[in-house]
Design an enzyme around this catalytic site. Structure first.
Site, PDB file in Angstrom:
ATOM      1  N   GLU A  45       0.848  -1.195  -0.131  1.00 20.98           N
ATOM      2  CA  GLU A  45      -0.101  -0.012   0.093  1.00 20.98           C
ATOM      3  C   GLU A  45       0.859   1.142  -0.092  1.00 20.98           C
ATOM      4  O   GLU A  45       1.933   1.401   0.479  1.00 20.98           O
ATOM      5  CB  GLU A  45      -1.029   0.093   1.315  1.00 20.98           C
ATOM      6  N   LYS A 117      -9.681   1.811  -2.466  1.00 27.17           N
ATOM      7  CA  LYS A 117      -9.808   1.143  -1.037  1.00 27.17           C
ATOM      8  C   LYS A 117     -11.126   1.916  -0.247  1.00 27.17           C
ATOM      9  O   LYS A 117     -11.502   2.944  -0.503  1.00 27.17           O
ATOM     10  CB  LYS A 117      -8.723   1.860  -0.145  1.00 27.17           C
ATOM     11  N   CYS A 159      -5.250  -3.192   2.845  1.00 22.87           N
ATOM     12  CA  CYS A 159      -4.957  -3.154   4.124  1.00 22.87           C
ATOM     13  C   CYS A 159      -6.127  -2.894   5.174  1.00 22.87           C
ATOM     14  O   CYS A 159      -6.557  -4.172   5.690  1.00 22.87           O
ATOM     15  CB  CYS A 159      -4.128  -1.537   4.485  1.00 22.87           C
TER      16      CYS A 159
END
Length: 283
Positions: A45, A117, A159
């Site tokens: 990330e 995300k 994440c």
């Protein structure tokens, strides 16, 4: 080598505040991974920039079509003839906020898929660390899978997404063979939950989980946990890169045995056995 075995590479990075240096590290990794026989490289990330100073970092956040980092990695992928999953880059989105966006790049340098995300990291940790990702980033709105990668169908997450099982239930429903979960995990949450959740997601989806991670102390002062992982569909750890760190990043390699996916799904057919969960009637 078995026809079902795929060699992949993970780049464990200590990304800094200079996008040019970070891009060069990823480009070198693509070439190095290809030379070592890897068919796909995975990066963490925020591979292109990690900077808590949003005024300073914001000068480098541009629309993806203007990103020199993305352009350099695409060129490197094409030069090396390797697939590359950029764990994510900060790019300008519509309006005033940014997107935390992953890219899957083909061996010809084309963008095969993008994923923004979905879950924003807005937390106050007991250590005193405070993070408000939503202050700068807008969340994504859709699960994304990529067909016909060297690993079969690849699902994408980033994440903090790992804490939300509904996303992985959807990726499992789509029959993903592997799921990428690049990360910049904090040290406290990493020590407590990183291995636990990675293994759980692999078991739930009966799929490989591939998680390239940030590691060490960064130029902006943060510390990240490292331990880039590859977990097989049974939950066994195939690769754990620990806390290895180097300015140019560290490459780790793992073999992905695609036959293992069908083997595990035959033993524990949880995907086939899923049923809708009834909603309790309100009193």
């Amino acid at each position: 080598m078995s026809a079902d075995l795929r060699r992949i590479a993970l780049l464990q990075m200590t990304t800094g505040i200079d996008p040019a240096a970070n891009a060069a590290a990823m480009a070198r990794a693509a070439l190095g991974a290809a030379e070592e026989g890897a068919v796909m490289l995975f990066t963490p990330e925020m591979s292109g920039l990690l900077d808590r100073d949003r005024a300073r970092g914001g000068r480098h956040v541009v629309p993806e079509g203007e990103s020199p980092v993305l352009a350099e990695v695409r060129n490197a992928a094409a030069k090396a003839g390797i697939w590359v999953h950029i764990g994510s880059l900060a790019v300008k989105a519509e309006g005033t906020r940014w997107a935390n966006r992953a890219f899957v790049i083909t061996p010809t340098g084309e963008i095969a898929a993008r994923y923004d995300k979905i879950h924003m990291f807005d937390v106050d940790l007991a250590t005193g660390e405070t993070w408000r990702e939503s202050a700068a980033y807008q969340p994504g709105e859709a699960a994304v899978t990529v067909e016909n990668t060297p690993l079969g169908r690849l699902g994408l997450a980033i994440c903090y997404d790992i804490r939300f099982p509904a996303l992985f239930e959807e990726l499992g429903r789509r029959g993903c063979d592997a799921i990428a979960i690049p990360a910049a995990f904090t040290v406290p949450t990493g020590r407590a939950h990183w291995h636990l959740m990675q293994r759980a997601r692999a078991v739930e989806a009966s799929a490989f989980v591939i998680s390239a991670a940030q590691v060490g102390r960064h130029e902006d002062g943060r510390e990240t946990y490292g331990h880039s992982l590859v977990v097989d569909p049974w939950g066994d750890v195939v690769l754990d890169m620990g806390e290895q760190a180097a300015r140019e990043g560290v490459l780790g390699f793992a073999g992905i045995d695609l036959a293992r996916i069908a083997e595990v799904r035959a033993q524990v057919p949880s995907l086939a056995n899923r049923r809708p969960i009834p909603t309790s009637a309100r009193p």
